[in-house]
Write an enzyme that holds these catalytic residues in place. Structure first.
Site, PDB file in Angstrom:
ATOM      1  N   LYS A  53      28.318  40.269  51.321  1.00  0.00           N
ATOM      2  CA  LYS A  53      28.148  39.258  50.270  1.00  0.00           C
ATOM      3  C   LYS A  53      27.343  38.069  50.779  1.00  0.00           C
ATOM      4  CE  LYS A  53      32.191  40.925  47.872  1.00  0.00           C
ATOM      5  NZ  LYS A  53      33.643  40.954  47.761  1.00  0.00           N
ATOM      6  N   GLN A  97      38.694  37.033  48.538  1.00  0.00           N
ATOM      7  CA  GLN A  97      38.666  38.483  48.768  1.00  0.00           C
ATOM      8  C   GLN A  97      40.061  39.092  48.598  1.00  0.00           C
ATOM      9  OE1 GLN A  97      35.904  40.324  49.201  1.00  0.00           O
ATOM     10  NE2 GLN A  97      37.010  42.249  49.490  1.00  0.00           N
ATOM     11  N   ASP A 120      34.442  36.194  40.130  1.00  0.00           N
ATOM     12  CA  ASP A 120      35.038  37.528  40.036  1.00  0.00           C
ATOM     13  C   ASP A 120      35.578  37.791  38.631  1.00  0.00           C
ATOM     14  OD1 ASP A 120      35.044  39.235  42.253  1.00  0.00           O
ATOM     15  OD2 ASP A 120      36.476  37.962  43.302  1.00  0.00           O
TER      16      ASP A 120
HETATM   17  N1  GUN Z   1      38.241  43.574  46.855  1.00  0.00           N
HETATM   18  C1  GUN Z   1      37.611  44.721  46.498  1.00  0.00           C
HETATM   19  N2  GUN Z   1      36.702  44.496  45.532  1.00  0.00           N
HETATM   20  C2  GUN Z   1      36.753  43.173  45.272  1.00  0.00           C
HETATM   21  C3  GUN Z   1      36.044  42.334  44.359  1.00  0.00           C
HETATM   22  O1  GUN Z   1      35.184  42.759  43.572  1.00  0.00           O
HETATM   23  N3  GUN Z   1      36.401  41.012  44.395  1.00  0.00           N
HETATM   24  C4  GUN Z   1      37.353  40.527  45.229  1.00  0.00           C
HETATM   25  N4  GUN Z   1      37.621  39.229  45.166  1.00  0.00           N
HETATM   26  N5  GUN Z   1      38.027  41.280  46.076  1.00  0.00           N
HETATM   27  C5  GUN Z   1      37.718  42.589  46.091  1.00  0.00           C
END
Ligand code: GUN
Length: 288
Positions: A53, A97, A120
């Protein structure tokens, strides 16, 4: 029929080029779009996602902040960090996350996030906005899947769709987005009766299991010409793979996503798109 490839590389590059232009427009206005990520604990898969990211953000000119916290970090302290980021005018997007360590209440933390910075789309406010069909910030994986379908002009109206996943990140928001496009959607999970029967009658299958020992979609489980979207990611014999027995499913489906090179790239691109959308929205609101 041999399936045509739904290429996440092509579509994500297209989205990223639009994000680059949006970043340039914001910078011309004196705004540096900024994404803050929060990782609690040392799960290696989560750490890899976070690194991707940051790399993606850098590539399109988005500034990042990288908060890495010990697995023992307390709920209250995490709430305080989120509050700090909520109130920081230089931060436009916040990503916590998931999953969080088991001693932390995920809902409580997500609820404490500013919906304006919730890149998100997981805060209760944005989940409600999604339900109402008016969300700006939508969860990245489902909105990435919709972008793929749109790019390849795959019209889901009237299709029988089966989603094998019921999570807040994938299955539930995708159900809403597909319903909005007039699909008939069935969500399946580990307790579903007659999963094979449901799969065999589907026009579009989305699988997000990520455990090949528990679930592999093979050609004998699907009908001819089905569209198959693979969200699963597993390491099998040292190789990254999805939920599909790709070579056999490819011989029967009309469209198929690869792993890697499919939905995963879209999830990453949509995070960038959401970050610039949040930066633009916050900037507009502040200038009122
Ligand atoms: N863990 C796995 N996929 C994601 C996601 O798209 N966003 C977040 N915040 N955590 C994740």
């Amino acid at each position: 029929m041999v399936a045509r490839l739904i290429d996440g590389k092509v579509v994500s590059v297209d989205i990223k080029s639009r994000v680059i232009r949006a970043v340039q427009e914001l910078k011309a206005m004196g705004v540096e779009p900024c994404l803050a990520t929060v990782l609690v604990g040392d799960d290696p898969a989560s750490a890899t996602y976070i690194e991707s990211k940051h790399k993606d953000a850098k590539e399109v000119g988005i500034v990042t902040r990288d908060h890495r916290l010990a697995a023992t970090f307390k709920q209250k302290e995490l709430r305080e960090l989120v509050q700090l980021l909520n109130n920081d005018p230089e931060v436009h997007g916040i990503l916590v996350q998931l999953p969080l360590p088991s001693h932390i209440d995920e809902f409580d933390i997500l609820s404490s996030l500013s919906p304006l910075k919730d890149v998100d789309g997981l805060t209760p406010y944005n989940v409600g906005m999604l339900q109402s069909g008016i969300a700006v910030l939508k969860p990245c994986t489902p909105s990435g899947i919709m972008e793929l379908l749109d790019y390849y002009k795959i019209d889901v109206a009237g299709m029988d769709v089966v989603i094998v996943n019921r999570s807040n990140l994938v299955g539930k928001p995708l159900l809403i987005l597909l319903l909005e496009r007039d699909a008939t959607v069935t969500i399946c999970h580990s307790k579903t009766k007659d999963l094979n029967e449901k799969l065999r009658s589907a026009d579009l299958i989305v699988t997000a299991v990520g455990n090949r020992r528990r679930f592999t979609l093979t050609a004998n489980m699907i009908k001819e010409d089905v569209v198959v979207i693979d969200v699963g990611i597993t390491r099998l014999n040292g190789k990254l793979t999805g939920d599909l027995d790709f070579d056999s499913v490819k011989q029967k489906a009309s469209w198929i996503t690869p792993v890697p090179g499919g939905v995963g790239l879209m999830t990453r691109a949509m995070l960038l798109k959401n970050t610039v959308a949040a930066a633009a929205f916050i900037t507009r609101e502040m200038s009122k």
